[in-house]
Write an enzyme that holds these catalytic residues in place. Sequence first.
Site, PDB file in Angstrom:
ATOM      1  N   SER A  62      -6.386  10.387  -6.905  1.00  0.00           N
ATOM      2  CA  SER A  62      -7.532   9.950  -6.112  1.00  0.00           C
ATOM      3  C   SER A  62      -7.611  10.863  -4.903  1.00  0.00           C
ATOM      4  O   SER A  62      -6.605  11.479  -4.530  1.00  0.00           O
ATOM      5  CB  SER A  62      -7.314   8.503  -5.649  1.00  0.00           C
ATOM      6  OG  SER A  62      -8.228   8.157  -4.625  1.00  0.00           O
ATOM      7  N   TYR A  75      -2.428   1.363  -2.624  1.00  0.00           N
ATOM      8  CA  TYR A  75      -3.150   2.313  -3.471  1.00  0.00           C
ATOM      9  C   TYR A  75      -2.879   3.751  -3.020  1.00  0.00           C
ATOM     10  O   TYR A  75      -2.542   4.612  -3.828  1.00  0.00           O
ATOM     11  CB  TYR A  75      -4.653   2.006  -3.427  1.00  0.00           C
ATOM     12  CG  TYR A  75      -5.496   2.921  -4.267  1.00  0.00           C
ATOM     13  CD1 TYR A  75      -5.586   2.745  -5.645  1.00  0.00           C
ATOM     14  CD2 TYR A  75      -6.237   3.943  -3.690  1.00  0.00           C
ATOM     15  CE1 TYR A  75      -6.377   3.574  -6.429  1.00  0.00           C
ATOM     16  CE2 TYR A  75      -7.036   4.776  -4.460  1.00  0.00           C
ATOM     17  CZ  TYR A  75      -7.101   4.584  -5.826  1.00  0.00           C
ATOM     18  OH  TYR A  75      -7.888   5.418  -6.597  1.00  0.00           O
TER      19      TYR A  75
END
Length: 184
Positions: A62, A75
Amino acid sequence: MGLDILVNNAGTGTATPFVDLSLDTVREVLDVDLVGPLLCGQRAARRILWQGRGGRIVNITSVHEHQPRVGAGSYCAAKAGLGLLTQVMALELAEYGITVNAVAPGEIATPMTGNADADVHAVSRPGVPLGRPGDAREVAEVVAFLAGPDASYVTGASWAVDGSMLRMGPMAGSHVDHDRWRRT
């Protein structure tokens, strides 16, 4: 039948402030976003090594592998960990002809971002220089390149597919008047 390519494309997250994160939530995010790709990568690498003809591993991280996001502590930690794991795998597997790279998407129109059915060219995203979210097919094109023969000398890299969002800094999209930024 053999195994030549693994794409680790798992992801989950939470929008929970750091001080409110439960241990169960942290473990769930780490298991899906880091431990799962580690275990799948090990299994695939062992199989590819056994076959003796090289291969490709692509880990989907990401932009938050590179840049923090408020409310996404577990995350960000998991995706950053997967980014470094990608580099370690690349170093350890290179001599066997196995390349390992990461693709780091920004906001992509998917169920996870809540805009899976959106026409990305009709959605405005202030703070992203291209001014819109990405389409999953745009990410897939980079993955296909890294999984193919034209990327045989590419390993240990993280490819941002983010409309240049990372270049705008950690607050991209939160305070930038996109139209004003384009005019200057």
